[in-house]
Design an enzyme around this catalytic site. Sequence first.
Site, short mmCIF file in Angstrom:
data_model
loop_
_atom_site.label_atom_id
_atom_site.label_comp_id
_atom_site.label_asym_id
_atom_site.label_seq_id
_atom_site.Cartn_x
_atom_site.Cartn_y
_atom_site.Cartn_z
N ASP A 288 -6.46 -3.73 -1.37
CA ASP A 288 -5.26 -3.34 -0.64
C ASP A 288 -4.47 -4.55 -0.11
O ASP A 288 -5.03 -5.48 0.47
CB ASP A 288 -5.68 -2.46 0.54
CG ASP A 288 -4.51 -1.72 1.17
OD1 ASP A 288 -3.71 -2.37 1.87
OD2 ASP A 288 -4.40 -0.50 0.95
N SER B 279 0.83 -1.21 0.00
CA SER B 279 0.00 0.00 0.00
C SER B 279 0.87 1.27 0.00
O SER B 279 1.69 1.45 -0.89
CB SER B 279 -0.96 -0.04 1.19
OG SER B 279 -1.99 0.89 1.06
#
Length: 309
Positions: free
Chosen positions: A177, A46
């Site tokens: 994510d 991320s």
Amino acid sequence: MEKKFKILTLDGGGAKGIYSLGILHEIEAKLKPPLADHFDLFYGTSTGAIIAISLAKGKTVEYIKNLYLEKIPSVMGKLFPAQRTKALNAILLDEFKSDTFDSLKRPIGVVATSLDERKVKIFKSSSTMAQGRKESFKPAWGFSIVDSLMASCAATPFFKQAQLVNDKEGINFSLIDGGFAANNPTLFALIDALRALKKQKDDLLVLNVGTGDFPYRLSPQIICSGCAHFFSRNLISEILDVSSNTTGVITQYLLEDIKILRISDSFTQPSLKTNLLENDKVKLAKLFDQGKVSFGRVEAEFNKLFLGE
């Protein structure tokens, strides 16, 4: 000091990546920029993936910090997930354009989560990192740096999930994510180093940089993402922290013969209340400074491991 294979792994955590940059600022001051010259393998999840890619391209920490301070508010300040996703994509395109993984100075892994396979999905830059089928390996399955980062940063419900399609290769990925699978990517970096790159445990030296644990603040952005009730207890951040800490425990006890330094502190000061969508420049600057302080706490250990002092 004997030559070590040095690995830098960077946790996910949204806007709190600015705290990681505070830590890296102090490390860069000791090692001298760019950090791409001092580490042999990068791994990021991320926001950690954005930082890792930038470092692997030879960018300085100072450059990335200024980019974050300038751009984070314009992304995280948006009220709705679609707006946030569009803003992040525009910034990444401006920064990396159509660059592919071939443009990176060092091998790198970018962690995402596959909804189709219910497991981690890692965009890798080099066939040397492949666990098998090296002859047919394509860096990041042929996707661009921006594609991989949008997938790794697709923190639903705050951002829209990523749909990556390559009709020529018959690829259609539904991704979210990477923090939902491995917010701390250290284990996967070690698997590549040991199995694919054929390094010995004694050869490895790992620096894992987290995004800190801060008191939680509910914000209008979270409310407008439709998450006010469910996430009023900061559930997403807690899930990501549990993921990072679980990896830390596993590496500590099962891989105790590998030298790993993790830098990530917990804070209780009310003045540091924040969340993944922090967009206040003053608060972001405070988080950056806290990263510098966290490095100071382990500076002697860092000097011993990485500088042989």
